[in-house]
Design a protein around this motif. Structure first.
Motif, PDB file in Angstrom:
ATOM      1  N   ARG A 126      34.179  30.563  35.016  1.00 41.24           N
ATOM      2  CA  ARG A 126      34.758  31.864  34.661  1.00 41.24           C
ATOM      3  C   ARG A 126      36.274  31.775  34.572  1.00 41.24           C
ATOM      4  O   ARG A 126      36.892  32.382  33.685  1.00 41.24           O
ATOM      5  N   LEU A 127      36.854  31.028  35.483  1.00 36.63           N
ATOM      6  CA  LEU A 127      38.308  30.901  35.483  1.00 36.63           C
ATOM      7  C   LEU A 127      38.788  30.206  34.217  1.00 36.63           C
ATOM      8  O   LEU A 127      39.787  30.619  33.597  1.00 36.63           O
ATOM      9  N   LYS A 128      38.084  29.149  33.797  1.00 35.28           N
ATOM     10  CA  LYS A 128      38.478  28.439  32.578  1.00 35.28           C
ATOM     11  C   LYS A 128      38.352  29.327  31.340  1.00 35.28           C
ATOM     12  O   LYS A 128      39.134  29.185  30.393  1.00 35.28           O
ATOM     13  N   ALA A 172      56.995  39.845  35.553  1.00 35.22           N
ATOM     14  CA  ALA A 172      56.077  39.887  36.688  1.00 35.22           C
ATOM     15  C   ALA A 172      54.916  40.831  36.407  1.00 35.22           C
ATOM     16  O   ALA A 172      53.790  40.603  36.890  1.00 35.22           O
ATOM     17  N   ALA A 173      55.167  41.871  35.622  1.00 38.20           N
ATOM     18  CA  ALA A 173      54.091  42.811  35.292  1.00 38.20           C
ATOM     19  C   ALA A 173      52.987  42.120  34.493  1.00 38.20           C
ATOM     20  O   ALA A 173      51.792  42.373  34.699  1.00 38.20           O
ATOM     21  N   GLU A 174      53.383  41.232  33.578  1.00 39.82           N
ATOM     22  CA  GLU A 174      52.382  40.497  32.806  1.00 39.82           C
ATOM     23  C   GLU A 174      51.584  39.572  33.727  1.00 39.82           C
ATOM     24  O   GLU A 174      50.353  39.466  33.607  1.00 39.82           O
ATOM     25  N   ALA A 175      52.265  38.894  34.641  1.00 36.64           N
ATOM     26  CA  ALA A 175      51.573  38.013  35.583  1.00 36.64           C
ATOM     27  C   ALA A 175      50.599  38.807  36.447  1.00 36.64           C
ATOM     28  O   ALA A 175      49.463  38.371  36.695  1.00 36.64           O
ATOM     29  N   GLU A 176      51.008  39.997  36.892  1.00 37.15           N
ATOM     30  CA  GLU A 176      50.134  40.814  37.734  1.00 37.15           C
ATOM     31  C   GLU A 176      48.935  41.320  36.946  1.00 37.15           C
ATOM     32  O   GLU A 176      47.819  41.405  37.481  1.00 37.15           O
ATOM     33  N   ALA A 177      49.139  41.639  35.660  1.00 40.10           N
ATOM     34  CA  ALA A 177      48.017  42.083  34.832  1.00 40.10           C
ATOM     35  C   ALA A 177      46.993  40.962  34.666  1.00 40.10           C
ATOM     36  O   ALA A 177      45.772  41.185  34.729  1.00 40.10           O
ATOM     37  N   ILE A 178      47.479  39.740  34.474  1.00 35.76           N
ATOM     38  CA  ILE A 178      46.575  38.589  34.370  1.00 35.76           C
ATOM     39  C   ILE A 178      45.819  38.398  35.679  1.00 35.76           C
ATOM     40  O   ILE A 178      44.617  38.109  35.699  1.00 35.76           O
ATOM     41  N   ALA A 179      46.521  38.556  36.819  1.00 35.23           N
ATOM     42  CA  ALA A 179      45.889  38.396  38.125  1.00 35.23           C
ATOM     43  C   ALA A 179      44.776  39.422  38.320  1.00 35.23           C
ATOM     44  O   ALA A 179      43.690  39.092  38.819  1.00 35.23           O
ATOM     45  N   HIS A 180      45.022  40.689  37.924  1.00 34.85           N
ATOM     46  CA  HIS A 180      43.986  41.715  38.068  1.00 34.85           C
ATOM     47  C   HIS A 180      42.788  41.402  37.164  1.00 34.85           C
ATOM     48  O   HIS A 180      41.629  41.653  37.551  1.00 34.85           O
ATOM     49  N   ARG A 181      43.061  40.863  35.982  1.00 37.19           N
ATOM     50  CA  ARG A 181      41.955  40.490  35.095  1.00 37.19           C
ATOM     51  C   ARG A 181      41.127  39.355  35.709  1.00 37.19           C
ATOM     52  O   ARG A 181      39.898  39.340  35.619  1.00 37.19           O
ATOM     53  N   ILE A 214      40.743  38.774  38.961  1.00 40.18           N
ATOM     54  CA  ILE A 214      39.964  39.354  40.059  1.00 40.18           C
ATOM     55  C   ILE A 214      38.745  40.082  39.523  1.00 40.18           C
ATOM     56  O   ILE A 214      37.632  39.975  40.073  1.00 40.18           O
ATOM     57  N   ALA A 215      38.921  40.828  38.429  1.00 42.03           N
ATOM     58  CA  ALA A 215      37.810  41.587  37.864  1.00 42.03           C
ATOM     59  C   ALA A 215      36.689  40.655  37.404  1.00 42.03           C
ATOM     60  O   ALA A 215      35.500  40.936  37.618  1.00 42.03           O
ATOM     61  N   VAL A 216      37.063  39.549  36.785  1.00 52.23           N
ATOM     62  CA  VAL A 216      36.043  38.610  36.284  1.00 52.23           C
ATOM     63  C   VAL A 216      35.375  37.865  37.434  1.00 52.23           C
ATOM     64  O   VAL A 216      34.149  37.701  37.464  1.00 52.23           O
ATOM     65  N   LEU A 217      36.166  37.434  38.410  1.00 53.25           N
ATOM     66  CA  LEU A 217      35.604  36.665  39.521  1.00 53.25           C
ATOM     67  C   LEU A 217      34.780  37.532  40.461  1.00 53.25           C
ATOM     68  O   LEU A 217      33.957  37.016  41.221  1.00 53.25           O
ATOM     69  N   SER A 218      34.982  38.834  40.436  1.00 51.67           N
ATOM     70  CA  SER A 218      34.268  39.730  41.356  1.00 51.67           C
ATOM     71  C   SER A 218      32.920  40.170  40.818  1.00 51.67           C
ATOM     72  O   SER A 218      32.153  40.838  41.540  1.00 51.67           O
ATOM     73  N   ARG A 219      32.587  39.856  39.569  1.00 47.75           N
ATOM     74  CA  ARG A 219      31.274  40.211  39.054  1.00 47.75           C
ATOM     75  C   ARG A 219      30.191  39.430  39.792  1.00 47.75           C
ATOM     76  O   ARG A 219      30.441  38.310  40.276  1.00 47.75           O
ATOM     77  N   PRO A 220      28.977  39.963  39.878  1.00 51.93           N
ATOM     78  CA  PRO A 220      27.922  39.280  40.643  1.00 51.93           C
ATOM     79  C   PRO A 220      27.610  37.885  40.074  1.00 51.93           C
ATOM     80  O   PRO A 220      27.722  37.652  38.866  1.00 51.93           O
ATOM     81  N   TYR A 221      27.203  37.002  40.974  1.00 54.19           N
ATOM     82  CA  TYR A 221      26.771  35.659  40.604  1.00 54.19           C
ATOM     83  C   TYR A 221      25.298  35.515  40.960  1.00 54.19           C
ATOM     84  O   TYR A 221      24.820  36.100  41.935  1.00 54.19           O
ATOM     85  N   VAL A 222      24.583  34.715  40.189  1.00 57.16           N
ATOM     86  CA  VAL A 222      23.194  34.391  40.491  1.00 57.16           C
ATOM     87  C   VAL A 222      23.100  32.878  40.657  1.00 57.16           C
ATOM     88  O   VAL A 222      23.338  32.116  39.722  1.00 57.16           O
ATOM     89  N   VAL A 223      22.747  32.438  41.877  1.00 56.29           N
ATOM     90  CA  VAL A 223      22.625  31.018  42.190  1.00 56.29           C
ATOM     91  C   VAL A 223      21.288  30.811  42.896  1.00 56.29           C
ATOM     92  O   VAL A 223      21.061  31.359  43.986  1.00 56.29           O
ATOM     93  N   GLN A 241      21.479  36.629  44.446  1.00 61.45           N
ATOM     94  CA  GLN A 241      22.578  37.389  43.846  1.00 61.45           C
ATOM     95  C   GLN A 241      23.713  37.450  44.867  1.00 61.45           C
ATOM     96  O   GLN A 241      23.538  37.969  45.972  1.00 61.45           O
ATOM     97  N   LEU A 242      24.858  36.924  44.485  1.00 62.82           N
ATOM     98  CA  LEU A 242      25.981  36.772  45.413  1.00 62.82           C
ATOM     99  C   LEU A 242      27.172  37.582  44.924  1.00 62.82           C
ATOM    100  O   LEU A 242      27.416  37.701  43.709  1.00 62.82           O
ATOM    101  N   PHE A 243      27.918  38.118  45.882  1.00 58.95           N
ATOM    102  CA  PHE A 243      29.112  38.894  45.569  1.00 58.95           C
ATOM    103  C   PHE A 243      30.288  38.278  46.339  1.00 58.95           C
ATOM    104  O   PHE A 243      30.250  38.188  47.576  1.00 58.95           O
ATOM    105  N   VAL A 244      31.292  37.853  45.626  1.00 55.86           N
ATOM    106  CA  VAL A 244      32.543  37.410  46.244  1.00 55.86           C
ATOM    107  C   VAL A 244      33.694  38.040  45.470  1.00 55.86           C
ATOM    108  O   VAL A 244      33.555  38.371  44.291  1.00 55.86           O
ATOM    109  N   GLY A 245      34.762  38.205  46.151  1.00 56.85           N
ATOM    110  CA  GLY A 245      35.960  38.719  45.485  1.00 56.85           C
ATOM    111  C   GLY A 245      37.032  37.650  45.468  1.00 56.85           C
ATOM    112  O   GLY A 245      36.759  36.465  45.683  1.00 56.85           O
TER     113      GLY A 245
END
Length: 788
Positions: A422-424, A451-460, A462-471, A475-479
């Motif tokens: 997801r990060l890639k 810095a605002a652009e960097a923070e916007a990327i960081a929030h994006r 977090i949003a992607v990494l916080s979606r549920p995972y299935v392993v 079903q796993l939840f991590v933030g």
């Protein structure tokens, strides 16, 4: 291999000179054994006809000289004798194996000496054919012929100095004697000296001959050894030899070299080495840099070793390692190159794999810490040069350890791989992500406007990494918690920017997770404060800076005191009074909680023995303490040392203990229950899955958090419903309930009405030192519902 061959050819000593006695056969037999006689006789091999014609020719010359002064019969008789002797001697030696090392040469050696002596007698006789008073003219006419005969013999048989001496000395002595009788003593001395010098020269020539032949044999043996080694090297080694002429064309192409090229030896013979290596690139001239380097070395005629060059054979790329040295003749004329080569394709592939493993994470395939630091260095250099900005984000997964501990490391590894994927997927052309280790990742932003652009990327992120995972059907939840620092403003070096981004990450984790925190300068002060606090905390036990306070716990129905909760306090001479909320997490992080917790346990048990026997003491135990398998033994030791009955000790834990080691804490708590110790579950309802823990572990008490108490007193239906549910659940499981944080009469009345068993809070008493607790028992006073 090359060095060994070179040493064989060069590292030898010259042959030592052979003594004159050994050459003449006059030394003891064991002084110089071996091949000396064969070396002396070898030059005579194949020279029989030369010696025959030399003897016949010299005899004819001498006879023609004598015939003018002597009777024909005497001269003819001598000539006949000389010719017969020459034929007989030649025939005698013709059938002998001169210099054959397989046969004994002692008898042949003696035969040579005898024939030399016979020849000396034959050539000494003519000086006396005129009697004991020869004329000077007769002697002088024979002396040059005899001298020539001696010189010729010295040249032909110089390797046999004794044989030469047996001929030269008698003839010289005979000529000298004849000259003395002829009235020329000065000439006699000259003749005698000439004979002696010629004998000396024969000895010296023989020594040089033997030394040369022995050196030649040694070199021949070493050359044979080298040839055998090279042949064995070619046949058994994976390497191969190669050779070029002075035009850098391949010569003497071996089958192994041809096999390496995938061609026949005839096709490669005479082909330029560079053309053979370049393959199809020869026509275009588009050579790799290493081939250009090889061409320069060949052009400069200099040695090279371990030079790696690319080669394409059969359409497949290969890598060869070449070493060579120039070949020179005796006049230092350049003849070409001779070297060795080997195919190192597999070794190079292994080296590349090792290099990749050193720079990339094996689990996720992302760049590792080393690669990220290098990339960050390039981003900083570009930002400083272009007056731009870059950023470093540090990412830490929330609740990952719980997944790892409860479901196992294989599930955790699969989860990390999905996080990396997801990060890639979020990375742009000017962004690089990598894994620093464990559940920590990082992102380098090469060119970011603000810095605002960097923070916007960081929030994006977090949003992607916080979606549920299935392993594996789970079903796993991590933030994710993210801290970032801007370069070069927040740090002009890789180390500084990394440290500051890490400080920002620490701040974001303190805020509870799923938070983005920028670096600010005040974080350094907080980090320094934390460092000082940790340093002071390490010596707090020795300095006796800790003290236990005890907060009363009463029965909800009538306010009767039934126990105390032990609470630790820290008063430091530098930091003053430090809140447990500040130093307890630090003690857990720095692994100081175990000795501190042991101190609390032992002191609380000892102090409880000074109270009435119906009062319990409750002790908070950290999750870090319960990861120690020896904790149960420590509790037993504290009870035995103090004499406190197990039922008077209550261990308070939070739900976090069940998230640390996947079942180990539950087993340890079961051991404590088996000892008769009471267990209390603190902060119930604020965690993750409390009902599951209640089902697995037999708690004696459930503590209701103050937030629900305050909410219920204010009439919040949710808080009231939760407390009622907890009370009902506890009653059905045979557990008591303790409401925490009751500070007002309204809160106390609300708790009583909802059915809680016990109450703890400032309404009944603040935490107090051990001495104040004892005063309660010395001067008891009746307590009312309004007592503070």
């Amino acid at each position: 291999m090359t060095g060994f061959v070179t040493s064989l050819l060069t590292d030898h000593k010259p042959a030592d000179d052979v003594s004159a006695r050994a050459l003449m056969g006059l030394s003891p037999r064991n002084e110089d054994g071996g091949d000396l006689r064969q070396l002396q006789l070898a030059p005579l091999r194949g020279k029989g006809k030369l010696r025959l014609w030399m003897g016949i020719g010299m005899a004819l010359v001498a006879a023609f000289t004598m015939v003018t002064r002597l009777p024909w019969g005497l001269a003819g008789g001598w000539l006949t004798t000389a010719l017969l002797f020459s034929l007989w001697s030649s025939r005698s030696f013709a059938v002998l194996p001169l210099g054959d090392p397989k046969l004994s040469s002692a008898s042949i050696f003696r035969l040579c000496h005898r024939h030399a002596l016979y020849s000396a007698l034959l050539w000494s006789a003519p000086f006396w054919f005129e009697g004991v008073s020869p004329t000077l003219g007769h002697v002088l006419s024979l002396w040059p012929i005899a001298l020539l005969m001696m010189l010729t013999l010295a040249m032909v048989a110089h390797s046999l100095p004794l044989a030469c001496a047996l001929f030269i000395l008698p003839v010289s002595l005979s000529a000298a004697a004849a000259l003395v009788l002829a009235g020329a003593p000065q000439l006699a001395v000259i003749a005698l000296v000439a004979g002696l010098l010629l004998c000396g020269f024969c000895v010296r020539f023989a020594q040089n001959h033997i030394r040369f032949r022995r050196a030649e044999e040694t070199l021949h043996e070493k050359t044979e050894t080298v040839s055998l080694l090279l042949r064995e090297f070619e046949e058994t080694s994976a390497d191969w030899l190669w050779q070029t002429d002075n035009s850098r064309r391949l010569v003497h192409v071996s089958p192994r070299l041809a096999f390496a090229f995938g061609a026949s030896p005839d096709a490669l013979e005479g082909m330029p080495l560079l053309q053979a290596l370049a393959g199809d690139a020869w026509e275009t001239g588009d050579f790799p840099k290493s081939l250009h380097d090889l061409a320069e070395r060949l052009k400069r005629r200099e040695s090279f070793s371990n030079l790696i060059v690319p080669v394409t054979i059969g359409g497949k790329p290969h890598w060869w390692e070449l070493s060579a040295s120039p070949r020179l003749d005796d006049q230092s004329k350049f003849l070409g190159f001779r070297g060795v080569g080997s195919d190192v394709t597999e070794q190079r592939a292994s080296a590349e794999q090792i290099a990749r493993m050193a720079r990339f994470d094996n689990l996720t395939g992302l760049p590792n810490r080393l690669s990220l630091h290098e990339d960050l260095g390039r981003a900083l250099a570009h930002a400083q040069g272009m007056k731009a900005r870059c950023a470093l984000m540090m990412i830490d997964l929330d609740r990952f350890k719980a997944v790892n501990d409860t479901l196992g490391h294989p599930i955790g590894d699969q989860l990390l791989a999905q996080v990396a994927t997801r990060l890639k997927s979020l990375m742009g052309s000017d962004m690089t992500c990598g894994r620093l280790g464990g559940d920590e990742f990082a992102v380098v932003l090469h060119d970011v406007s603000s810095a605002a652009e960097a923070e916007a990327i960081a929030h994006r992120i977090i949003a992607v990494l916080s979606r549920p995972y299935v392993v594996d059907n789970h079903q796993l939840f991590v933030g994710a918690s993210i801290g970032y620092a801007m370069g070069p403003h927040d740090g002009a070096t890789v180390e500084t920017l990394t440290r500051n981004a890490d400080l920002a990450l620490y701040k974001s984790k303190d805020k509870g997770g799923n938070v983005v925190a920028p670096y600010v300068a005040s974080l350094h002060a907080q980090a320094e404060e934390r460092r000082v606090m940790e340093q002071e905390l390490r010596g707090a036990l020795e300095r006796r800076e800790f003290e236990l306070y005890y907060q009363p716990v009463v029965t909800a129905e009538d306010g009767t005191l039934n126990g105390f909760e032990a609470l630790i306090r820290w008063n430091n001479q530098t930091l003053g009074n430090v809140s447990p909320a500040r130093f307890i997490p630090l003690a857990e992080d720095s692994r100081l909680i175990a000795p501190i917790g042991e101190w609390v346990l032992r002191n609380a048990c000892a102090e409880a023995m000074r109270w009435p026997s119906n009062l319990k003491v409750a002790i908070n135990v950290s999750a870090e303490q319960l990861t120690d398998p020896n904790f149960a033994s420590l509790v037993v030791s504290a009870l035995a040392q103090s004499g406190l009955p197990p039922q008077r000790l209550e261990i308070e834990v939070t739900e976090s203990v069940f998230l640390r080691d996947g079942g180990g804490a539950a087993q340890l708590l079961d051991q404590l229950i088996a000892l008769g110790i009471r267990l209390s579950l603190d902060d119930f309802g604020t965690g993750y899955s409390s009902l599951g823990y209640l089902r697995k572990t037999q708690f004696s008490t459930i503590k209701v958090d103050r937030t629900f108490v305050v909410g219920a007193a204010k009439g919040h239906t949710e808080s009231i419903a939760i407390i009622r549910a907890v009370v009902a659940l506890a009653d059905s499981l045979g557990m008591a309930t303790t409401a925490e944080g009751a500070e007002t009469e309204r809160e106390v009345e609300t708790i009583r009405s909802l059915g809680c068993s016990n109450i703890q809070g400032y309404y009944y008493g603040r935490p107090m030192p051990a001495g104040e607790v004892l005063t309660l028992f010395r001067a008891p006073e009746p307590r009312s519902s309004a007592a503070a």
